[in-house]
Design an enzyme around this catalytic site. Structure first.
Site, PDB file in Angstrom:
ATOM      1  N   ASP A  71       1.322  -6.339   7.596  1.00  0.00           N
ATOM      2  CA  ASP A  71       2.334  -7.075   6.844  1.00  0.00           C
ATOM      3  C   ASP A  71       2.032  -6.946   5.361  1.00  0.00           C
ATOM      4  O   ASP A  71       0.964  -6.452   4.978  1.00  0.00           O
ATOM      5  CB  ASP A  71       2.430  -8.536   7.299  1.00  0.00           C
ATOM      6  CG  ASP A  71       1.172  -9.351   7.024  1.00  0.00           C
ATOM      7  OD1 ASP A  71       0.088  -8.738   6.848  1.00  0.00           O
ATOM      8  OD2 ASP A  71       1.251 -10.591   7.000  1.00  0.00           O
ATOM      9  N   TYR A 127       1.030  -7.503   1.392  1.00  0.00           N
ATOM     10  CA  TYR A 127       0.036  -8.301   0.683  1.00  0.00           C
ATOM     11  C   TYR A 127       0.656  -9.658   0.328  1.00  0.00           C
ATOM     12  O   TYR A 127       1.839  -9.737  -0.024  1.00  0.00           O
ATOM     13  CB  TYR A 127      -0.396  -7.604  -0.602  1.00  0.00           C
ATOM     14  CG  TYR A 127      -1.129  -6.296  -0.393  1.00  0.00           C
ATOM     15  CD1 TYR A 127      -2.370  -6.265   0.249  1.00  0.00           C
ATOM     16  CD2 TYR A 127      -0.596  -5.101  -0.861  1.00  0.00           C
ATOM     17  CE1 TYR A 127      -3.054  -5.058   0.422  1.00  0.00           C
ATOM     18  CE2 TYR A 127      -1.273  -3.892  -0.693  1.00  0.00           C
ATOM     19  CZ  TYR A 127      -2.502  -3.884  -0.052  1.00  0.00           C
ATOM     20  OH  TYR A 127      -3.174  -2.703   0.118  1.00  0.00           O
ATOM     21  N   PHE A 177       0.171  -0.879   2.338  1.00  0.00           N
ATOM     22  CA  PHE A 177      -1.066  -0.594   1.590  1.00  0.00           C
ATOM     23  C   PHE A 177      -0.865  -0.389   0.095  1.00  0.00           C
ATOM     24  O   PHE A 177      -1.832  -0.282  -0.650  1.00  0.00           O
ATOM     25  CB  PHE A 177      -1.814   0.605   2.200  1.00  0.00           C
ATOM     26  CG  PHE A 177      -2.297   0.363   3.589  1.00  0.00           C
ATOM     27  CD1 PHE A 177      -3.422  -0.415   3.821  1.00  0.00           C
ATOM     28  CD2 PHE A 177      -1.624   0.895   4.679  1.00  0.00           C
ATOM     29  CE1 PHE A 177      -3.874  -0.662   5.118  1.00  0.00           C
ATOM     30  CE2 PHE A 177      -2.060   0.659   5.973  1.00  0.00           C
ATOM     31  CZ  PHE A 177      -3.189  -0.121   6.204  1.00  0.00           C
ATOM     32  N   HIS A 217      -9.782   0.006  10.644  1.00  0.00           N
ATOM     33  CA  HIS A 217      -8.999  -0.357   9.464  1.00  0.00           C
ATOM     34  C   HIS A 217      -9.823  -0.102   8.194  1.00  0.00           C
ATOM     35  O   HIS A 217     -11.051  -0.222   8.212  1.00  0.00           O
ATOM     36  CB  HIS A 217      -8.621  -1.838   9.557  1.00  0.00           C
ATOM     37  CG  HIS A 217      -7.539  -2.253   8.627  1.00  0.00           C
ATOM     38  ND1 HIS A 217      -7.788  -2.634   7.334  1.00  0.00           N
ATOM     39  CD2 HIS A 217      -6.196  -2.346   8.799  1.00  0.00           C
ATOM     40  CE1 HIS A 217      -6.647  -2.955   6.748  1.00  0.00           C
ATOM     41  NE2 HIS A 217      -5.659  -2.795   7.615  1.00  0.00           N
TER      42      HIS A 217
END
Length: 219
Positions: free
Chosen positions: A62, A64, A75, A184
């Site tokens: 989702d 930031y 990202f 991740h």
């Protein structure tokens, strides 16, 4: 809604009753809370990378949830904003993999124009509350996007970083495509398989093998 070929591809979702409920809920959220990204940036990933152009998909969870960070691309942060730790690690791996020096800017829009779809599975978030919109119906749209891309005959690379992104693996069944997965890039897991995974060179090797133009990962 998008004003490119995604509108036709996603017509079934746009016109569905469930998605209209999601949009109504979001409209109320924007009136009563601080929501990121700005409303006009929600669909930037689709606006910047038309369906016909998609060669790579990088799946995020989702947006930031800090002020002025999110702008509709997984990202990525807006120009002039301090790099989040996950993005710093992405840049470290990019340098390790392809020798590309880290960018001072965290705006990944240039990747979008190369054919990289930077897709979050939830497209909005409440300020300071990660995952706050994960259950409001965005998955109906974003899962469908992945399914539509899975139907492409042209080879597509799906980059799945972390356990959540990897839950989308079952939607990718077409053997024409490549799935690249690792831990991740967050500081909590980057050393558990993200660093050294070489996703950028693997992506380009696959595209070249399939007679497609590789991605220029420079920013």
């Amino acid at each position: 809604m998008i004003n490119n070929d995604w509108d036709e591809q996603l017509k079934v979702v746009w016109e569905s009753e469930n998605f209209q409920k999601t949009l109504d809920y979001i409209a109320h959220e924007y009136k009563t809370k601080t929501i990121y990204p700005k409303r006009e940036n929600i669909f930037n990933a689709l606006k910047f990378t038309p369906y016909y152009k998609v060669k790579v998909v990088i799946v995020g969870q989702d947006p930031y949830h800090g002020e002025n960070q999110a702008h509709g691309l997984s990202f990525s942060v807006m120009e002039g904003i301090k790099l989040p730790p996950s993005l710093k690690n992405i840049f470290k791996e990019l340098e390790n993999d392809l020798g590309i020096k880290p960018s001072l800017s965290g705006d990944l829009t240039r990747w979008c124009h190369e054919g990289v779809l930077l897709l979050n599975t939830s497209l909005t978030v409440v300020k300071g509350e990660p995952n706050s919109h994960k259950d409001i119906g965005w998955h109906n749209l974003t899962n469908y996007i992945i399914k539509v891309l899975n139907l492409k005959e042209d080879p597509v690379v799906f980059i799945l970083w972390g356990r959540y992104a990897q839950t989308k693996k079952d939607l990718i069944t077409n053997r024409n495509h490549l799935i690249i997965e690792s831990s991740h890039p967050s500081p909590f897991s980057a050393y558990q398989g993200f660093f050294g995974s070489k996703p950028f060179s693997k992506t380009n090797d696959f595209l070249i093998k399939n007679k497609k133009e590789p991605i220029n990962w420079h920013l």
